[in-house]
Design an enzyme around this catalytic site. Structure first.
Site, short mmCIF file in Angstrom:
data_model
loop_
_atom_site.label_atom_id
_atom_site.label_comp_id
_atom_site.label_asym_id
_atom_site.label_seq_id
_atom_site.Cartn_x
_atom_site.Cartn_y
_atom_site.Cartn_z
N THR A 165 37.81 43.42 40.68
CA THR A 165 36.54 43.59 41.40
C THR A 165 35.64 44.66 40.80
O THR A 165 34.43 44.63 41.01
CB THR A 165 36.81 43.93 42.88
OG1 THR A 165 37.67 45.07 42.95
CG2 THR A 165 37.44 42.77 43.59
N ASP A 166 36.22 45.61 40.04
CA ASP A 166 35.41 46.75 39.60
C ASP A 166 34.18 46.34 38.78
O ASP A 166 33.09 46.85 39.00
CB ASP A 166 36.26 47.72 38.76
CG ASP A 166 37.05 48.68 39.64
OD1 ASP A 166 37.14 48.42 40.86
OD2 ASP A 166 37.57 49.67 39.10
N LYS A 189 29.10 45.73 43.96
CA LYS A 189 30.24 46.28 44.70
C LYS A 189 29.76 47.60 45.30
O LYS A 189 29.52 48.57 44.58
CB LYS A 189 31.42 46.53 43.76
CG LYS A 189 32.69 46.98 44.47
CD LYS A 189 33.86 47.17 43.52
CE LYS A 189 35.14 47.49 44.28
NZ LYS A 189 36.30 47.65 43.39
#
Lengths: 416, 621
Positions: free
Chosen positions: A163-164, A240
C-alpha cells in the site's frame, strides 16, 4: 542444532522443552514450548540437548497442502491476479522477525478461499518486493505483464501491491496503458497472517470490480473502518492518507469514483467512467527516470535545489496556491531556460494551484513554471516522467496542463 | 441426592489444575496508552463491524477450536469509546509492552517463587470468536516453575502469562455478536498450576492462596469480573475438561465436585450403553411426521431432523448433574450450531408433541421401545448441522467422557462450550519486539496474611478488623492514613465499619474516594471533627462527591464547636436534670452523657464532653 529440532534446555534450575525456532538475535535461543509459547533463553547460560532433529519444517510450514484446485468454468469471466508483493500476500520472516512477502498469486487463492467461484483465475508474479522498494522499471514490467494478460483474454486484471507506493504504480499504469478492461489495484493494511486482515474483503471486492464495466486503472481498498464496502478510487486521484487504518486511501477532491458492497457484491459508480471495450489496448511504456519531486519548506537550502538543475524535470510541491520563496524564482527560470521543465503542485493536497493571484505566483509563471492544476504532487511526478518520454519537449507544458487519465479535473466539486 | 455422593477422590484418580486470570490495575493498557477504565455500552460514541478468517499457525496447523468457531460465519460489531483508540480497533500497530504491567508481573512471579525467562516473546494466540479485533490475543510467557503451599501439600505453578484482556461481549446481534472495546487490552496475568490438585477442597484453597498473593501487590483490579478462574478436571477413566469462567472463589470446590460426578456418571452410562450394544443411527428428515403438529416450536420450523439412538431408551434422560441430563449435553451441541435445542423421546410426549407423534417418529426412523430418538427443528441448514453434532456427541457417549472446554454455570454445573484448544494456536507477534525483564530489581510486597498479623501486633487492631482492612479494597488508604499519623483504630473503623454502616443506610459509598476518606480522617486528627461525626460527613461526601471534606463538615452542621459551646450545652443539660444530679451524684453521669451527646449532635468529641460533664456535675455537688 537447527531450527525445527526438538530440544531440551537447562538454564539455571529451570528446564524447557520444545521446538527450536529461528531467533532474531545471536545471544538468545528461541524455543517454542509445547503450549505454543515462544520463550527467549540466554544462549551462553543454556545447556542444550537435541532430542529429535527436524521435527518441523519451519521454513516450509507456511506452504501447507494444496487445497486450491483451480478449475475452469466457461460461464465465468477470467481475471488475472498479478502479485507484486506487499502485505496482502505476506507472512512472518524469521530472519528479521518482521513481515515480508513470501506468497505468489496462487498462494493468494489459497489464502483467500472466498475468491473461489467468482472468476477463472490466471496467476502471475511480477515482483516479490515491499512497495517502498518499487522502482519505475518494475512499473514498466508490470505494465507489460498487464498488457500481455489482457491480450491473452483476461476480462479484468487485479494487481496485488503493497500500500505504501500503490498510488504511484497505479498512476504509472494509467498513463502507460490504454485498457479496454478494468485494472484494479488492491492490497491490505493488516498483514494476511492475521484473522482480522483486510486482505479477504479487499481481494474479493477487487475481483468484483475487475468484472465490472469501468475500464480504468482503479485502487480498491476499504471505504470505512468496517468490513462493509470497498471504495474504488481513480488511480491518479487517490492518496494514502493514513499510516495504518484500513480506510487509509482517499480520493482527493471528490468522493471515490465507485463502491463495491461486500455483502451483496454489487459495484456502483458515482460518476461517468471509461466503459469496458471503449479503448483499444495499447501500451506506451517509456518513462524518463531523471525527474525529482521537491517539497518547498521554509528555511530549505536553495543550493540543494540548484543542484537539481541537471534533472530532466522537476515537480515542486509548493505552498498554498503554488508558491516558493521569491529568491528561488531565478533558479527555476534558469532551469526552464536550460530545458528542465518545472511543474508546480501544492502541498495543500486539496485544491488547485493558481499562480495568478499573488506576485510570487505571477513571477513563477513568468519564469516558465508549469501549473499542474489540481494534479496531486506524486501523480504529477509520474505524469512528467511519462510525458518526457512520450511527447515532444515543446508539448510537455501543454501535456501537463491537459487531463490524460483523470488526474486533472476541470471543475472543483469536492462534494461529488 | 445422587450428585451428593461421597466420593473417594484418590480412588477415582482426580487430577485438577487451575488457571487464574487477574486484571492488573495499571494506568494504561498493555499495548497502547489508553486508560484501563471500564465503560457502560451506552456511552459508546462510535461503532464498526468486522469479520474474522482463520489462518495457519507458524507450524502450518489450523487450530480445531478456531476452525469450529469460524464455521459459524458471523459479523462482529464493536463499540468504541472516548477512552479507546485505533490500537483496540486493530487499525494501528500495538505500542511497546507496558512497563508497569511487566513490573507488576515480575512482582507476582517473585511471590509465586517462579523463574523469569531471559526474554519475553509476545505471541499471538488465535481467537476468532470476535473477542479480539485482531483475531488473536497478544500473550507472553513471563515466568515458569513456581509453587504455592496448601494444607494438602504443595501445588506447582507451571507458568505465568502476561496478556491482553479480551473485549467484553455486550449482546447478540442479528448477524453475530456485539463487543465493547473498553476492556480489550487491559493487562491480564494468567497463572497456571500443575495438575497437582487432588481434592475439591484443595482446589479452592489453592485458588484462595493465589488470590491472596495477587491482592498483596495492591496492583490488581478488584470487583466483579476482574478475576476469573478456569479449572481443569479429570478422573482416571475420564477426560481433561477445561471449565471456564468461574467468577467466585467460593464455587470452586462445588464445581470440581460436580464435574467429577459428571464424569463418573458419563462413565456409568457408557458401561450401560455398551452392555446394551447401543449404537447411533444416521440422521433422517422427519418433517412429514410433524406436518400437523400442535407443538409451536416444531410447527415454526421448516425442517425437522431426527437421529435414532439405538439402545439409548432412558439414558438420554438420565441425570448427570443437578437438573442436567445426557440430553442436555446433546442439546448444547445443537445450540452451538444455531438450533434452539433438541427434543428426545425420554422426555416426550410433552411440549405439544403427542404420544401418536412420538410413535410415528419411532416408526419413521425404525426405532423400537429400547431405543431413543432425538430431534432438531429449525431451518434446513441449521437443523442438518445441529443433528450431525447431536449424533456425533451421542456417539461419544459410547466411548466415555469427551475432552472439551465447558462454561461454568452459576449453580456449579457446566455446559459444553467448544473443543479443547490445541497448542498450534500461536505464532509470534512481530509488531512487538521481545523484552528483557529484570527480576533483580523486584521487591516483593508484604503478604496480606503478614499484614493481618502486623495490624494486630503493631496497631492493636483486633483480629477481625485487621483481616477486614488487610483484605479490603481500602487497604492502601488505611496504610496512607496510618503513615500520616492518624490513629490506626479510628482509621480502620472508619474505612470498614463506618463505611459499611452508612452504605446500609443507602448512602452511595461507591462515590467515596480515598481522598474523601483521608481528608475526613485528617480533620478528626486535627480536632476539627469529632469521631462521632465521621459517619455524617462521609454520608454528605457520598451524596455530594464534589464537596471538600471541610465543606462537608459545614454541610452536616458539625462545624465550629469549641469547648465553650460544649460547656454551655452540658451546663444546660445538667441544669435541666438538676434533681437527678442532686439525688444520684456521679451516678447520673451515664444517663446525662447520652443526652449531652444528643444535644451536640456529634459535633463534639465524646472525651471532651465527658470531661466537661464530669466537671459540671462535680461543681454542683
Amino acid at each position: 542444532m537447527n531450527p525445527g529440532d526438538r530440544v531440551h534446555v537447562v538454564r539455571g534450575g529451570t528446564e524447557y522443552e520444545g521446538v527450536l525456532m529461528p531467533s532474531t538475535t545471536a545471544d538468545r535461543l528461541v524455543v517454542k514450548l509445547d503450549g505454543g509459547y515462544n520463550v527467549g533463553i540466554d544462549r551462553a547460560e543454556a545447556e542444550l540437548d537435541v532430542l529429535e532433529s527436524n521435527v518441523y519444517d519451519v521454513e516450509g510450514a507456511r506452504d501447507g497442502e494444496g487445497g486450491s484446485e483451480i478449475q475452469f468454468d466457461e460461464a465465468l469471466p477470467t481475471v488475472s491476479l498479478i502479485s507484486t508483493g506487499g502485505t496482502i500476500a505476506s507472512t512472518v520472516d524469521y530472519r528479521t522477525g518482521a513481515v515480508t512477502a513470501q506468497f505468489d498469486a496462487e498462494d493468494v487463492l489459497r489464502a483467500v478461499p472466498d475468491l473461489a467461484g467468482r472468476a477463472n483465475y490466471r496467476g502471475r508474479v511480477v515482483a516479490n518486493i515491499l512497495s517502498e522498494n518499487m522502482t519505475p522499471d518494475v512499473w514498466q514490467e508490470l505494465a507489460g505483464a498487464v498488457h500481455e494478460e489482457i491480450e491473452a483474454g483476461a476480462d479484468g486484471v487485479v494487481v496485488m501491491h503493497g500500500t505504501d507506493t500503490m498510488q504511484f504504480t497505479a498512476s504509472a499504469l494509467a498513463f502507460i496503458l490504454d485498457t479496454p478492461v478494468p485494472v484494479v489495484f488492491t492490497g491490505s493494511q493488516r498483514s494476511a497472517d492475521r484473522p482480522s486482515s483486510d486482505n479477504v474483503m479487499n481481494a474479493v471486492c477487487a475481483v468484483e470490480a475487475a468484472k465490472a464495466d469501468c475500464a480504468e486503472v482503479l485502487v480498491c481498498m476499504h471505504a470505512t473502518e468496517s468490513d462493509d464496502r470497498c471504495a474504488l478510487h481513480r488511480s491518479t486521484r487517490v492518496r494514502k492518507n493514513h499510516t495504518s487504518r484500513r480506510n487509509a486511501f482517499e480520493t482527493v477532491g471528490a468522493e471515490p469514483l465507485g463502491v463495491v458492497d461486500y455483502d451483496d457484491e454489487t459495484v456502483d459508480f458515482r460518476r461517468s467512467y471509461d466503459e469496458r471495450g471503449a479503448a483499444d489496448l495499447a501500451i506506451h511504456p517509456g518513462l524518463e527516470t531523471e525527474v525529482e519531486l521537491v517539497k518547498f519548506t521554509p528555511g530549505m537550502s536553495f543550493d540543494r535545489v540548484e543542484r537539481l538543475a541537471d534533472a530532466a524535470g522537476l515537480v515542486v510541491e509548493g505552498t498554498g496556491l503554488g508558491h516558493v520563496h521569491t529568491d528561488l524564482v531565478p533558479t527555476f527560470r534558469e532551469m526552464v531556460e536550460s530545458g528542465t521543465p518545472v511543474v508546480m503542485t501544492s502541498q495543500c493536497i486539496e485544491g488547485r494551484v493558481c499562480d495568478r493571484v499573488y506576485d510570487t505566483g505571477r513571477d513563477l509563471l513568468d519564469a516558465g513554471v508549469i501549473e499542474a492544476g489540481d494534479t496531486l504532487p506524486g501523480t504529477a511526478k509520474v505524469k512528467l516522467m511519462w510525458a518526457l518520454a512520450n511527447v515532444a519537449p515543446e508539448s510537455v507544458p501543454e501535456t501537463m496542463r491537459t487531463p490524460l487519465a483523470g488526474e486533472l479535473t476541470d471543475r472543483s466539486t469536492p462534494w461529488q | 441426592m445422587d450428585h451428593d455422593r461421597d466420593y473417594d477422590y484418590a480412588d477415582l484418580g482426580l487430577v485438577a489444575g487451575l488457571e487464574i486470570h487477574q486484571q492488573l490495575d495499571t494506568a494504561t493498557k498493555l499495548f497502547c496508552d489508553c486508560p484501563t477504565a471500564r465503560r457502560e455500552p451506552d456511552t459508546s460514541d462510535r461503532r464498526f463491524a468486522r469479520y474474522l478468517h482463520p489462518t495457519r499457525s507458524e507450524l502450518g496447523e489450523i487450530d480445531e477450536a478456531a476452525l469450529e468457531e469460524s464455521r459459524v460465519d458471523r459479523e462482529f460489531e464493536y463499540l468504541a469509546f472516548d477512552t479507546t483508540c485505533l490500537v483496540e480497533e486493530d487499525d494501528e500497530p500495538p505500542h511497546r509492552l507496558d512497563e508497569e504491567a511487566l513490573e507488576t508481573t515480575l512482582e507476582i512471579a517473585a511471590l509465586l517463587d517462579m523463574e523469569v525467562v531471559d526474554s519475553v516473546q509476545v505471541m499471538r494466540k488465535i481467537v476468532v470468536d470476535g473477542s479480539n479485533t485482531s483475531g488473536f490475543q497478544r500473550s507472553s510467557l513471563v515466568a515458569t516453575d513456581g509453587a504455592i503451599e496448601t494444607s494438602e501439600g504443595p501445588v506447582g505453578v507451571t507458568d505465568m502469562l502476561l496478556e491482553e484482556e479480551s473485549a467484553q461481549r455486550v449482546s447478540e446481534t442479528e448477524a453475530g455478536v456485539r463487543y465493547g472495546l473498553d476492556r480489550l487490552g487491559i493487562p491480564l496475568v494468567e497463572i497456571g498450576t500443575a495438575p497437582d490438585i487432588r481434592s475439591p477442597a484443595q482446589a479452592r484453597e489453592a485458588a484462595e492462596r493465589i488470590g491472596m498473593l495477587l491482592r498483596s501487590t495492591g496492583k490488581v483490579k478488584r470487583g466483579l469480573g476482574t478475576i476469573r478462574q478456569d479449572v481443569n478436571v479429570s478422573v482416571a477413566e475420564g477426560a481433561r475438561i477445561e471449565l471456564k469462567g468461574v467468577q467466585s472463589l467460593d464455587d470452586i470446590d462445588d464445581i470440581v465436585r460436580l464435574e467429577v460426578h459428571r464424569q463418573v456418571r458419563l462413565l456409568e452410562l457408557r458401561d450401560e450403553l455398551r452392555e446394551r450394544d447401543a449404537a447411533v443411527g444416521d440422521p433422517q428428515d422427519v418433517t412429514g411426521t410433524f406436518a400437523d403438529t400442535d407443538s409451536g416450536v416444531i410447527a415454526g420450523a421448516s425442517t425437522v431432523m431426527a437421529v435414532p439412538l439405538y439402545g439409548f431408551d432412558g439414558v438420554v434422560g438420565a441425570e448427570i448433574q443437578p437438573d442436567r441430563r445426557l440430553g442436555t449435553e446433546l442439546s448444547d451441541h445443537a445450540k452451538r450450531h444455531g438450533a434452539g435445542g433438541i427434543f428426545h423421546t425420554d422426555e416426550l410426549p410433552a411440549y405439544g408433541v403427542t404420544a401418536a407423534e412420538v410413535d410415528a417418529l419411532r416408526d419413521a426412523v425404525d426405532a423400537g421401545g429400547s431405543d431413543a430418538v432425538a430431534i432438531v427443528a429449525a431451518d434446513r441448514e441449521v437443523a442438518e448441522a445441529a443433528i450431525e453434532a447431536v449424533a456425533e456427541r451421542a456417539g461419544t457417549a459410547l466411548e466415555g467422557v469427551p475432552e472439551e472446554t465447558r462454561d461454568a454455570n452459576e449453580d456449579g454445573t457446566s455446559r459444553y462450550l467448544r473443543p479443547l484448544p490445541g497448542a498450534a494456536r500461536m505464532y509470534p507477534e512481530t509488531d512487538v519486539p521481545p523484552v528483557e525483564p529484570d527480576p533483580a530489581g523486584v521487591e516483593t510486597p508484604e503478604l496480606l496474611t503478614e499484614k493481618v498479623e502486623r495490624y494486630q501486633s503493631e496497631y492493636g487492631l483486633d483480629a477481625g478488623l485487621a483481616e477486614q482492612v488487610a483484605y479490603g479494597r481500602r487497604m492502601p488508604a488505611f496504610e496512607t492514613a496510618v503513615g500520616r499519623g492518624i490513629d490506626p483504630t479510628t482509621a480502620a473503623t472508619t474505612l470498614e465499619s463506618t463505611v459499611t454502616e452508612i452504605r446500609r443506610r443507602d448512602a452511595p459509598v461507591e462515590n467515596l474516594t480515598d481522598e474523601h476518606l483521608l481528608d475526613t480522617l485528617d480533620l478528626v486528627e486535627a480536632d476539627d471533627l469529632a469521631k462521632e461525626g465521621i459517619g455524617e460527613v462521609l454520608t454528605v461526601l457520598a451524596e455530594q462527591p464534589d464537596l471538600s471534606a471541610e465543606a462537608a463538615v459545614d454541610e452536616a452542621g458539625l462545624s465550629g464547636v469549641d469547648e465553650a459551646e460544649v460547656r454551655e450545652a452540658v451546663a444546660e443539660v445538667v441544669e435541666r436534670n438538676a434533681d437527678q444530679v442532686d439525688a444520684e451524684g456521679m451516678g447520673a453521669f451515664s444517663a446525662l452523657m447520652g443526652e449531652c451527646m444528643g444535644a451536640l449532635r456529634g459535633k463534639a468529641d465524646g472525651e471532651v464532653v465527658s470531661d466537661v460533664l464530669r466537671e459540671e456535675i462535680q461543681q454542683r455537688l
